[in-house]
Scaffold this motif. Structure first.
Motif, mmCIF file in Angstrom:
data_model
loop_
_atom_site.group_PDB
_atom_site.id
_atom_site.type_symbol
_atom_site.label_atom_id
_atom_site.label_comp_id
_atom_site.label_asym_id
_atom_site.label_seq_id
_atom_site.Cartn_x
_atom_site.Cartn_y
_atom_site.Cartn_z
ATOM 1 N N GLU A 18 -40.194 -35.102 -87.553
ATOM 2 C CA GLU A 18 -39.921 -35.374 -88.966
ATOM 3 C C GLU A 18 -39.002 -36.564 -89.199
ATOM 4 O OE1 GLU A 18 -39.934 -30.714 -88.781
ATOM 5 O OE2 GLU A 18 -39.215 -32.355 -87.515
ATOM 6 N N ALA A 19 -38.207 -36.950 -88.195
ATOM 7 C CA ALA A 19 -37.176 -37.974 -88.406
ATOM 8 C C ALA A 19 -37.324 -39.109 -87.401
ATOM 9 C CB ALA A 19 -35.787 -37.348 -88.298
ATOM 10 N N ARG A 20 -37.040 -40.324 -87.869
ATOM 11 C CA ARG A 20 -37.071 -41.522 -87.031
ATOM 12 C C ARG A 20 -35.842 -42.367 -87.312
ATOM 13 N NH1 ARG A 20 -40.549 -39.750 -90.301
ATOM 14 N NH2 ARG A 20 -40.854 -41.696 -91.429
ATOM 15 N N LEU A 21 -35.434 -43.134 -86.310
ATOM 16 C CA LEU A 21 -34.290 -44.031 -86.454
ATOM 17 C C LEU A 21 -34.687 -45.394 -85.909
ATOM 18 C CD1 LEU A 21 -31.246 -44.175 -87.279
ATOM 19 C CD2 LEU A 21 -30.700 -43.645 -84.896
ATOM 20 N N ARG A 22 -34.484 -46.432 -86.705
ATOM 21 C CA ARG A 22 -34.811 -47.783 -86.254
ATOM 22 C C ARG A 22 -33.803 -48.772 -86.810
ATOM 23 N NH1 ARG A 22 -38.660 -50.818 -90.249
ATOM 24 N NH2 ARG A 22 -38.921 -49.348 -91.985
ATOM 25 N N LEU A 35 -31.707 -47.608 -89.966
ATOM 26 C CA LEU A 35 -32.429 -46.889 -91.012
ATOM 27 C C LEU A 35 -32.916 -45.562 -90.446
ATOM 28 C CD1 LEU A 35 -33.619 -47.247 -93.966
ATOM 29 C CD2 LEU A 35 -35.789 -47.704 -92.802
ATOM 30 N N LEU A 36 -32.480 -44.483 -91.071
ATOM 31 C CA LEU A 36 -32.913 -43.133 -90.720
ATOM 32 C C LEU A 36 -33.981 -42.712 -91.720
ATOM 33 C CD1 LEU A 36 -32.585 -40.406 -89.200
ATOM 34 C CD2 LEU A 36 -30.705 -39.882 -90.782
ATOM 35 N N SER A 37 -35.168 -42.386 -91.233
ATOM 36 C CA SER A 37 -36.271 -41.989 -92.114
ATOM 37 C C SER A 37 -36.638 -40.537 -91.843
ATOM 38 C CB SER A 37 -37.497 -42.886 -91.895
ATOM 39 O OG SER A 37 -37.198 -44.231 -92.227
ATOM 40 N N VAL A 38 -36.848 -39.792 -92.918
ATOM 41 C CA VAL A 38 -37.173 -38.369 -92.832
ATOM 42 C C VAL A 38 -38.392 -38.100 -93.701
ATOM 43 C CG1 VAL A 38 -36.374 -36.028 -93.284
ATOM 44 C CG2 VAL A 38 -34.762 -37.737 -92.416
ATOM 45 N N GLY A 39 -39.389 -37.438 -93.132
ATOM 46 C CA GLY A 39 -40.616 -37.145 -93.859
ATOM 47 C C GLY A 39 -41.677 -38.195 -93.586
ATOM 48 N N ARG A 40 -42.904 -37.874 -94.008
ATOM 49 C CA ARG A 40 -44.015 -38.802 -93.767
ATOM 50 C C ARG A 40 -44.912 -38.912 -94.994
ATOM 51 N NH1 ARG A 40 -44.039 -40.468 -88.586
ATOM 52 N NH2 ARG A 40 -42.860 -39.223 -87.080
ATOM 53 N N GLY A 41 -44.320 -38.773 -96.162
ATOM 54 C CA GLY A 41 -45.090 -38.860 -97.393
ATOM 55 C C GLY A 41 -45.336 -40.295 -97.819
ATOM 56 N N ARG A 68 -30.329 -32.144 -95.647
ATOM 57 C CA ARG A 68 -30.769 -31.332 -96.784
ATOM 58 C C ARG A 68 -32.287 -31.393 -96.948
ATOM 59 N NH1 ARG A 68 -27.220 -30.167 -100.880
ATOM 60 N NH2 ARG A 68 -25.786 -30.146 -99.111
ATOM 61 N N VAL A 69 -32.856 -32.589 -96.871
ATOM 62 C CA VAL A 69 -34.303 -32.688 -97.095
ATOM 63 C C VAL A 69 -35.087 -32.151 -95.900
ATOM 64 C CG1 VAL A 69 -33.998 -34.608 -98.703
ATOM 65 C CG2 VAL A 69 -34.511 -35.101 -96.303
ATOM 66 N N LEU A 70 -34.494 -32.205 -94.704
ATOM 67 C CA LEU A 70 -35.142 -31.565 -93.560
ATOM 68 C C LEU A 70 -35.171 -30.048 -93.725
ATOM 69 C CD1 LEU A 70 -33.768 -33.614 -90.523
ATOM 70 C CD2 LEU A 70 -36.182 -33.273 -91.093
ATOM 71 N N ALA A 71 -34.114 -29.517 -94.310
ATOM 72 C CA ALA A 71 -34.016 -28.067 -94.483
ATOM 73 C C ALA A 71 -34.836 -27.567 -95.666
ATOM 74 C CB ALA A 71 -32.551 -27.663 -94.659
ATOM 75 N N GLN A 72 -35.176 -28.467 -96.603
ATOM 76 C CA GLN A 72 -35.894 -28.063 -97.812
ATOM 77 C C GLN A 72 -37.141 -28.937 -97.964
ATOM 78 O OE1 GLN A 72 -33.404 -27.395 -101.326
ATOM 79 N NE2 GLN A 72 -31.576 -27.428 -100.032
ATOM 80 N N PRO A 73 -38.254 -28.520 -97.396
ATOM 81 C CA PRO A 73 -39.471 -29.355 -97.392
ATOM 82 C C PRO A 73 -39.987 -29.727 -98.773
ATOM 83 C CG PRO A 73 -39.657 -27.536 -95.822
ATOM 84 C CD PRO A 73 -38.426 -27.280 -96.624
ATOM 85 N N ARG A 74 -39.510 -29.077 -99.831
ATOM 86 C CA ARG A 74 -39.971 -29.467 -101.169
ATOM 87 C C ARG A 74 -39.575 -30.905 -101.498
ATOM 88 N NH1 ARG A 74 -36.015 -28.642 -105.395
ATOM 89 N NH2 ARG A 74 -34.042 -27.818 -104.586
ATOM 90 N N PHE A 75 -38.561 -31.434 -100.778
ATOM 91 C CA PHE A 75 -38.153 -32.816 -101.009
ATOM 92 C C PHE A 75 -38.943 -33.808 -100.154
ATOM 93 C CE2 PHE A 75 -34.103 -30.571 -102.135
ATOM 94 C CZ PHE A 75 -34.101 -30.917 -103.477
ATOM 95 N N THR A 76 -39.745 -33.317 -99.225
ATOM 96 C CA THR A 76 -40.545 -34.197 -98.374
ATOM 97 C C THR A 76 -42.023 -33.864 -98.543
ATOM 98 O OG1 THR A 76 -40.059 -32.694 -96.516
ATOM 99 C CG2 THR A 76 -38.723 -34.692 -96.717
ATOM 100 N N GLU A 77 -42.531 -32.898 -97.752
ATOM 101 C CA GLU A 77 -43.947 -32.553 -97.866
ATOM 102 C C GLU A 77 -44.318 -32.122 -99.281
ATOM 103 O OE1 GLU A 77 -41.919 -31.487 -95.489
ATOM 104 O OE2 GLU A 77 -42.954 -31.165 -93.577
ATOM 105 N N GLY A 78 -43.453 -31.338 -99.897
ATOM 106 C CA GLY A 78 -43.763 -30.824 -101.226
ATOM 107 C C GLY A 78 -43.840 -31.898 -102.290
ATOM 108 N N THR A 82 -41.113 -39.745 -98.395
ATOM 109 C CA THR A 82 -40.356 -40.138 -97.211
ATOM 110 C C THR A 82 -39.006 -40.664 -97.665
ATOM 111 O OG1 THR A 82 -42.350 -40.752 -95.985
ATOM 112 C CG2 THR A 82 -40.270 -41.662 -95.204
ATOM 113 N N TRP A 83 -37.960 -40.159 -97.041
ATOM 114 C CA TRP A 83 -36.599 -40.596 -97.349
ATOM 115 C C TRP A 83 -36.159 -41.620 -96.307
ATOM 116 C CZ3 TRP A 83 -33.303 -38.697 -101.304
ATOM 117 C CH2 TRP A 83 -33.896 -37.733 -102.130
#
Length: 440
Positions: A18-22, A35-41, A68-78, A82-83
C-alpha cells in the motif's frame, strides 16, 4: 529530518503493497526530497510539509496522515485516492532549526534558535512565475504538481504564537464548521482575525479565500506581497489548495470575534511599540555589524535581520491610526484582529532579536557587547507573550492531530465540491487582488 525519513521507511517496510517511498528531487544542500505515497487510486492528493523551515509540525502530520489513511481504507480504496506526502520541501532550512526542535519547548529557546530563509529562498513562492523558478525544491514541487494533477493539495504551515486557521483557493462549504469542531475538541484556538489574511475574503470563521495574484515588480512583491505561488500553480489542473495553519503556542484572544468599541488605542500601541523596538534592534545591529567578518553564516543571518529592519517601519505606519493611508485602509477589525496584530508586532522583533543573538553567539566572544541586552529583550518580550497574551504551549501531538483532522475534512469536502480548472490568465485574475508573500 532523518527521523522523518526513517519512520517513513519503516512504515513502507511494514505495508509494502500500500505504501511507497521515493525521492522527487534534491535540496540545495544535497538532501533528498522524500515523497511517501499511500494507496493506488486514480484521485491524487498532495500534502506538502515544511514549506516554512520554522514550522516543523507538518512532517509529523504527514506521517500521522499516512498511518490514518492506511488504517481507514475509506480514505484510499473507498475514495479511489492516492495520498502523496512530501515529508519536507525545505529540509535544509529545517536543519537550521535543530537548536530548538528537540526541546524543551520554551519561547526563549525557540526565538533564540529561530531560522526561516528569506523571501527568495522559500520554496512555495514564485515571484517571477513558475517558468523562472530557481530553487531545486520549488522545481521539484512544481514538477510533482504537474505530474500528479492532484484534486487536493494541502500545505502544512504553523503559527508560532496565535491560533489555527485555513486558507483556500476555492471554497469548501462546510469546512469552517469542521474546523470549529476539531479545534474545540482539541483545545486549539481559532484565529478569527488572522493577520496573514487581513484583507482576504472570509469563507467562515477562521477560513479565508486566497485571492489571485497581483502583477507587479519584485520590490512590490516583497513589500506588498503580490506574486504567484505553488498554492495557485495547480489551479490549472482543477486543484483545490488548502493551507492549514496550526499554532505552537495558543492564545485565546485571537478567537474574539466581537468588534472593539474603539480599535485606535490598541492599533496605536502595537504600531508605536513595533517602531520603538525595531529602532532599538537597528542600533544593536549597527554595533554588531563591523565585527561579523569571517563569522560562519553571518551574511545569510544578517540579510534576514536587514529584511526585518526594512519591513517593520512600514508595517508600523500601516497600523498606526494617526497615519492615514487612504489607498489601503485597514478593514473592519475585531478583537481577534487586534490580538493578532499585537502578537505580530512582538513576533517581528523577537525574530529579529533571535537572529542577532545567533550572530553574537557565532562570534564566540560578543565583541560588540550586545549579548546581555539581547538576552534581556528576548526574555522580556517572551514574558509579555506568556503574561499579557496568555500564550501556552500546545503539545506537538495535538498540533499534528489538529492538522490531520482538518486535512481529512478538506479531503472529504473536496470530493463533493470539485473546482473548475483555471489559469492565471482567466477572468478574475488581475491587478486588484494580492497574495501575501512576505508573511511575517
Amino acid at each position: 529530518m532523518d527521523e522523518l525519513g526513517a519512520r517513513a521507511a519503516a512504515l513502507v517496510a511494514g505495508r509494502p503493497r500500500e505504501a511507497r517511498l521515493r525521492s522527487v528531487g534534491t535540496s540545495r544542500a544535497g538532501h533528498p526530497l522524500r515523497l511517501l505515497s499511500v494507496g493506488r487510486g486514480s484521485r491524487q492528493v498532495l500534502v506538502v510539509a515544511g514549506p516554512h523551515a520554522n514550522e516543523p509540525v507538518g512532517g509529523v502530520t504527514a506521517l500521522r496522515l499516512a498511518e490514518r489513511v492506511l488504517a481507514q481504507p475509506r480514505f484510499t480504496e473507498g475514495a479511489d485516492a492516492t495520498w502523496n506526502l512530501l515529508l519536507s520541501v525545505d529540509p535544509d532550512g529545517l536543519r537550521h532549526n535543530e537548536g530548538w526542535l528537540a526541546g524543551p519547548y520554551t519561547l526563549g529557546r525557540y526565538f533564540r534558535n529561530f531560522f526561516r530563509p528569506g523571501f527568495l529562498e522559500q520554496p512555495e513562492w514564485l515571484p517571477a512565475g513558475a517558468d523562472a523558478a530557481a530553487l531545486p525544491e520549488t522545481r521539484a514541487l512544481l514538477g510533482l504538481q504537474d505530474e500528479l494533477r492532484p484534486f487536493l493539495q494541502c500545505s502544512l504551515h504553523g503559527v508560532d504564537v496565535g491560533g489555527g486557521f485555513v486558507e483556500l483557493t476555492h471554497d469548501l462549504p462546510g469546512l469552517a464548521r469542521r474546523v470549529a469542531h476539531t479545534a474545540a475538541r482539541l483545545g486549539i484556538p481559532r484565529e478569527l482575525g488572522s493577520y496573514d489574511a487581513l484583507y482576504w475574503p472570509s469563507l467562515g470563521p477562521a477560513v479565508y479565500r486566497i485571492p489571485p495574484p497581483r502583477l507587479g515588480d519584485l520590490a512590490a512583491a516583497i513589500t506588498e506581497a503580490a506574486v504567484e505561488s505553488t498554492w495557485l500553480h495547480p489551479c490549472r489542473h482543477g486543484t483545490v489548495t488548502a493551507v492549514v495553519e496550526a499554532p505552537m503556542w495558543g492564545v485565546a484572544a485571537v478567537e474574539d470575534g466581537s468588534p472593539p468599541a474603539d480599535p485606535a488605542p490598541a492599533l496605536r500601541a502595537a504600531s508605536h511599540s513595533l517602531r520603538a523596538d525595531i529602532r532599538l534592534l537597528a542600533a544593536i545591529a549597527a554595533r554588531l555589524r563591523p565585527h561579523l567578518a569571517g563569522v560562519p553564516d553571518a551574511p545569510r543571518l544578517l540579510a534576514l535581520v536587514e529584511d526585518y529592519l526594512l519591513v517593520c517601519p512600514g508595517l508600523a505606519d500601516a497600523w498606526d491610526p494617526d497615519i492615514a493611508d487612504g489607498a489601503r485602509p485597514l478593514p473592519p477589525l475585531s478583537g481577534g484582529h487586534l490580538a493578532a496584530l499585537s502578537i505580530s508586532a512582538r513576533r517581528l522583533v523577537l525574530r529579529t532579536a533571535g537572529l542577532l543573538h545567533q550572530l553574537v553567539t557565532r562570534t564566540g566572544h560578543d565583541p560588540a557587547e550586545v549579548g546581555p541586552v539581547l538576552d534581556r529583550l528576548i526574555d522580556t518580550w517572551c514574558a509579555d507573550y506568556r503574561d499579557r497574551c496568555g500564550a501556552r504551549w500546545i503539545p506537538v501531538a495535538r498540533q499534528a492531530e489538529y492538522q490531520t483532522r482538518v486535512v481529512l475534512a478538506a479531503f472529504e469536502l473536496a470530493l463533493r465540491h470539485p473546482p473548475v480548472p483555471s489559469r492565471s490568465s482567466d477572468p478574475g485574475w488581475g491587478p486588484e487582488a494580492a497574495v501575501p508573500m512576505h508573511r511575517e
